[in-house]
Design an enzyme around this catalytic site. Sequence first.
Site, PDB file in Angstrom:
ATOM      1  CE  LYS A 279      -1.588   1.538  -1.865  1.00 18.53           C
ATOM      2  NZ  LYS A 279      -2.510   2.541  -2.409  1.00 18.53           N
ATOM      3  NE  ARG A 353     -10.573   6.486   3.668  1.00 22.05           N
ATOM      4  CZ  ARG A 353     -10.947   6.928   2.463  1.00 22.05           C
ATOM      5  NH1 ARG A 353     -12.237   7.074   2.165  1.00 22.05           N
ATOM      6  NH2 ARG A 353     -10.047   7.213   1.553  1.00 22.05           N
TER       7      ARG A 353
HETATM    8  N1  BES Z   1      -1.668   5.312   1.234  1.00 18.93           N
HETATM    9  C1  BES Z   1      -2.638   5.497   0.227  1.00 18.93           C
HETATM   10  C2  BES Z   1      -2.645   6.912  -0.357  1.00 18.93           C
HETATM   11  C3  BES Z   1      -1.398   7.334  -1.081  1.00 18.93           C
HETATM   12  C4  BES Z   1      -1.310   7.225  -2.448  1.00 18.93           C
HETATM   13  C5  BES Z   1      -0.343   7.893  -0.403  1.00 18.93           C
HETATM   14  C6  BES Z   1      -0.184   7.649  -3.122  1.00 18.93           C
HETATM   15  C7  BES Z   1       0.794   8.315  -1.050  1.00 18.93           C
HETATM   16  C8  BES Z   1       0.866   8.200  -2.412  1.00 18.93           C
HETATM   17  C9  BES Z   1      -4.026   5.220   0.801  1.00 18.93           C
HETATM   18  O1  BES Z   1      -4.076   4.271   1.793  1.00 18.93           O
HETATM   19  C10 BES Z   1      -4.847   4.723  -0.331  1.00 18.93           C
HETATM   20  O2  BES Z   1      -4.567   3.679  -0.829  1.00 18.93           O
HETATM   21  N2  BES Z   1      -5.860   5.494  -0.689  1.00 18.93           N
HETATM   22  C11 BES Z   1      -6.714   5.121  -1.747  1.00 18.93           C
HETATM   23  C12 BES Z   1      -8.137   5.386  -1.309  1.00 18.93           C
HETATM   24  C13 BES Z   1      -9.174   4.833  -2.238  1.00 18.93           C
HETATM   25  C14 BES Z   1      -9.145   3.322  -2.188  1.00 18.93           C
HETATM   26  C15 BES Z   1     -10.496   5.351  -1.819  1.00 18.93           C
HETATM   27  C16 BES Z   1      -6.356   5.963  -2.967  1.00 18.93           C
HETATM   28  O3  BES Z   1      -6.060   7.137  -2.813  1.00 18.93           O
HETATM   29  O4  BES Z   1      -6.368   5.405  -4.065  1.00 18.93           O
HETATM   30 MN    MN Z   2      -4.212   2.311   1.014  1.00 18.74          MN
END
Ligand code: BES
Ligand code: MN
Length: 500
Positions: A279, A353
């Site tokens: 990230k 997931r």
């Molecule tokens: N933990 C994150 C989602 C999240 C984002 C929670 C902001 C709280 C605040 C999750 O694991 C994630 O990174 N999701 C990705 C999925 C994508 C790679 C398909 C996302 O939402 O960008």
């Molecule tokens: Mn994630």
Amino acid sequence: MDILAHAGACTDQDVHSLAVAVFKGEKANEGLLKDLDAIAGGAISSLIETEELTGKEGESVYLHLSGNGGKSTARRLLLLGVGEKADYGLPQVSQLGGTALRTARGKNNKSLAIVPRHDGEAAAVARAATEGAIMGSFDIDKYRTVDKEDKSIDKLVINLPGADEGAIKKGIADGTIVGESVNFTRDMANEPGAYMTPTDMADKAREIATEFGLNIDVLDEARMEQEGMGSLLSVSHGSVEPAKLIVLKYTPRDGGSDDNLLAFVGKGVTFDTGGISIKPSESMELMKYDMTGGATVLGVMRAIAQLKPSIPVLGIVPAAENMPSGSATKPGDVVVAMSGKTIEVINTDAEGRLILCDAICYAKKLGAKRIVDMATLTGAVSIALGDVNVAILGNDQPLIDQVIARGKEVGEKYWQLPLDKEYTKQIKSDIADIKNVGGRKAGTITAAAFLKEFAEDVAWAHLDIAGTAWGDEPKPYRAKGPTGIAVRTLLNMVETESKG
Ligand code: BES
Ligand code: MN
Ligand code: ZN
């Protein structure tokens, strides 16, 4: 904080301040406001006349009652606007409790009486006010050593004039269990990743199991291996912290029946760096709360163990840390889930997931007939619904409707998103059964479509709490930070079934 019941008049109690709900457009020429106006030397009617007090939601007026000739033992009056009387329900009573506590505490009051003025069942009203006040007492500055919020209310009175004192006491007892359990969840969510690893989560779960009486089993990585949980294990592979699969079970005194066994499953990613699909650093510190779904399950189980409903409940938390390293799962790797399905990991940041699918399979193995999972799963849900509604999706409309209805009763909002089978096309893989991301479109839905492949024929609802689990701004009734969303909904669901 001591919490006491008072069924007498609100003017005869020895407290620093008296917090009273005021309805929109209410006048001071009758009822309680008339009595209080007399004590306050006409100040209330005058404030109403000048429209400094209108009763609109969020309004707050603080009056000194000194020199009232001993007509009130309370020294301050806190008038809190609660909006239209017709819309004043238990969720509003709960918020009133939080606002009263936070406002009085801010004025350095040490004791406070809350007069909710709701004509509902006394136990339910007292419970809502108590739960709200306890939630209002929560703050996130645990690790601050200077300028810490160290004021506190030591004595709280829940005042329902004319009600049965036993009923108020029962409401206070239950509201305390609920409020403290919501704060337990919030406190866990607020912990830095270094202090809340999967092992720490398992330890916390053991503590509540021992303290309140729940069965517990924690699977280590070797046992997960035996169970074939290749998907869950792929997430912790890059971390020095081993994954844990926490399994709690509540069984009612008479044993109950597992014929319709309900399971709560919560995402426990104790820190989400994104893994190799790392990230950006902006706001990454907030990814400590990526275990909120898991903390929600633990908070719910903690309360259930004390409220002792008549139905059994299973609580499952897959806990893992998502890190990049030489041993981390790489984009393009294929993992095999417990169900035997093969998953192409396109993006290691779609890790929630990957741990949930194996936990859902394990819940089924343990006999779950209905599964509600909750997770901070997608950033997309904040784009769709902001911080107001939790997204709910699933394969069983009655179960979804039940969660929405129970949420409404406690003031937690859900909005259903569609889960048509067409969305599943987006997660077809060229080389495996499915892949873990479905492209830019409908991110919250394709994440749920992935989980649906594992729920199969079991009734299942999925709550995406990524937008609602953390409040960026404080509210009058609640601090900034972890909200504890969904704990009260799920408790209400279990208790309502228990009664019915
Ligand atoms: N933990 C994150 C989602 C999240 C984002 C929670 C902001 C709280 C605040 C999750 O694991 C994630 O990174 N999701 C990705 C999925 C994508 C790679 C398909 C996302 O939402 O960008
Ligand atoms: Mn994630
Ligand atoms: Zn995540």
